[in-house]
Write a protein that holds these residues in place. Structure first.
Motif, PDB file in Angstrom:
ATOM      1  N   MET A   4     -16.085   4.571   2.010  1.00 45.74           N
ATOM      2  CA  MET A   4     -14.918   5.151   1.372  1.00 45.74           C
ATOM      3  C   MET A   4     -13.742   4.188   1.560  1.00 45.74           C
ATOM      4  N   PRO A   5     -13.054   3.816   0.480  1.00 40.74           N
ATOM      5  CA  PRO A   5     -11.950   2.869   0.611  1.00 40.74           C
ATOM      6  C   PRO A   5     -10.772   3.492   1.362  1.00 40.74           C
ATOM      7  N   LYS A   6     -10.105   2.664   2.126  1.00 42.41           N
ATOM      8  CA  LYS A   6      -8.944   3.104   2.887  1.00 42.41           C
ATOM      9  C   LYS A   6      -7.783   3.342   1.916  1.00 42.41           C
ATOM     10  N   PRO A   7      -7.081   4.478   2.051  1.00 47.90           N
ATOM     11  CA  PRO A   7      -5.978   4.732   1.128  1.00 47.90           C
ATOM     12  C   PRO A   7      -4.863   3.708   1.341  1.00 47.90           C
ATOM     13  N   SER A   8      -4.238   3.307   0.272  1.00 41.40           N
ATOM     14  CA  SER A   8      -3.132   2.365   0.390  1.00 41.40           C
ATOM     15  C   SER A   8      -1.829   3.137   0.227  1.00 41.40           C
ATOM     16  N   PHE A   9      -0.920   2.839   1.101  1.00 45.24           N
ATOM     17  CA  PHE A   9       0.378   3.495   1.061  1.00 45.24           C
ATOM     18  C   PHE A   9       1.403   2.512   0.542  1.00 45.24           C
ATOM     19  N   ARG A  10       2.119   2.909  -0.461  1.00 42.57           N
ATOM     20  CA  ARG A  10       3.192   2.088  -0.992  1.00 42.57           C
ATOM     21  C   ARG A  10       4.482   2.871  -0.871  1.00 42.57           C
ATOM     22  N   MET A  11       5.461   2.214  -0.297  1.00 38.48           N
ATOM     23  CA  MET A  11       6.770   2.861  -0.171  1.00 38.48           C
ATOM     24  C   MET A  11       7.378   3.053  -1.558  1.00 38.48           C
ATOM     25  N   SER A  12       8.086   4.153  -1.705  1.00 32.94           N
ATOM     26  CA  SER A  12       8.785   4.389  -2.968  1.00 32.94           C
ATOM     27  C   SER A  12       9.926   3.382  -3.105  1.00 32.94           C
ATOM     28  N   VAL A  13      10.422   3.252  -4.301  1.00 39.21           N
ATOM     29  CA  VAL A  13      11.554   2.356  -4.556  1.00 39.21           C
ATOM     30  C   VAL A  13      12.742   2.779  -3.700  1.00 39.21           C
ATOM     31  N   GLU A  14      12.982   4.078  -3.611  1.00 39.19           N
ATOM     32  CA  GLU A  14      14.106   4.587  -2.834  1.00 39.19           C
ATOM     33  C   GLU A  14      13.960   4.240  -1.351  1.00 39.19           C
ATOM     34  N   SER A  15      12.743   4.369  -0.826  1.00 35.92           N
ATOM     35  CA  SER A  15      12.501   4.023   0.583  1.00 35.92           C
ATOM     36  C   SER A  15      12.739   2.541   0.826  1.00 35.92           C
ATOM     37  N   ARG A  16      12.293   1.712  -0.101  1.00 33.65           N
ATOM     38  CA  ARG A  16      12.497   0.258   0.044  1.00 33.65           C
ATOM     39  C   ARG A  16      13.979  -0.096  -0.002  1.00 33.65           C
ATOM     40  N   LEU A  17      14.718   0.537  -0.893  1.00 33.07           N
ATOM     41  CA  LEU A  17      16.162   0.285  -0.977  1.00 33.07           C
ATOM     42  C   LEU A  17      16.864   0.710   0.315  1.00 33.07           C
TER      43      LEU A  17
END
Length: 167
Positions: A1-14
């Motif tokens: 099972m592939p590991k889920p990838s987490f991407r920060m939202s644009v707002e979190s990155r800002l």
């Protein structure tokens, strides 16, 4: 099972970009965060949580809430004070969970549920006991100067009562 990838939202990155600019003791206001993200305060919680966690993990920056103002970057002493407040909170939660568990009728549980209840009660009781102010002070007194933390085994051994030897 592939590991889920987490991407920060644009707002979190800002928000993270802005948090990285904050010096110890400075405050980033809710108004500034609203301006950066174009989000109302009611929608800032999740992106701000993500940004502060990432700032802590990746950049060794710890922030604390300043009521009705925003978030302030904590200094080392304030980080330790925050830990003491968290220990109080953990103790209260453990005691409430123990109280809730005591309401279950042990005899109506299956053997597996009884074992789980007993294990949970033991762990929660230990957490409640170990987070008492006097327990924390006992450990603090045992830490030698210059030592960052006491090994877990050494900490636990401080709370084990010695049994009298059998004759």
């Amino acid at each position: 099972m592939p590991k889920p990838s987490f991407r920060m939202s644009v707002e979190s990155r800002l928000l993270l970009q802005e948090l990285k600019k904050i010096e110890v003791g400075e405050i980033i206001t809710y108004g500034r965060m609203r301006d950066i993200t174009s989000l109302p305060l009611s929608k800032l919680r999740a992106p701000l949580r993500t940004a502060t966690i990432r700032a802590m993990r990746d950049h060794d920056m710890v922030f604390g809430c300043v009521r009705n103002e925003g978030f302030r970057r904590l200094n080392d002493a304030e980080i330790v004070e925050d830990g003491a407040a968290n220990a109080k909170s953990v103790r209260r939660k453990a005691l409430r969970a123990l109280e809730r568990q005591a309401k279950a009728d042990f005899e109506n549980l299956t053997r597996l549920q009884q074992a789980a209840a007993s294990a949970q009660a033991s762990i929660l009781g230990t957490v409640a006991m170990m987070t008492q102010p006097r327990s924390l002070q006992k450990v603090a007194d045992a830490v030698a100067e210059g030592v960052r933390e006491l090994p877990v085994a050494a900490t636990l051994s401080m709370f084990i009562k010695k049994q009298p030897e059998a004759r």
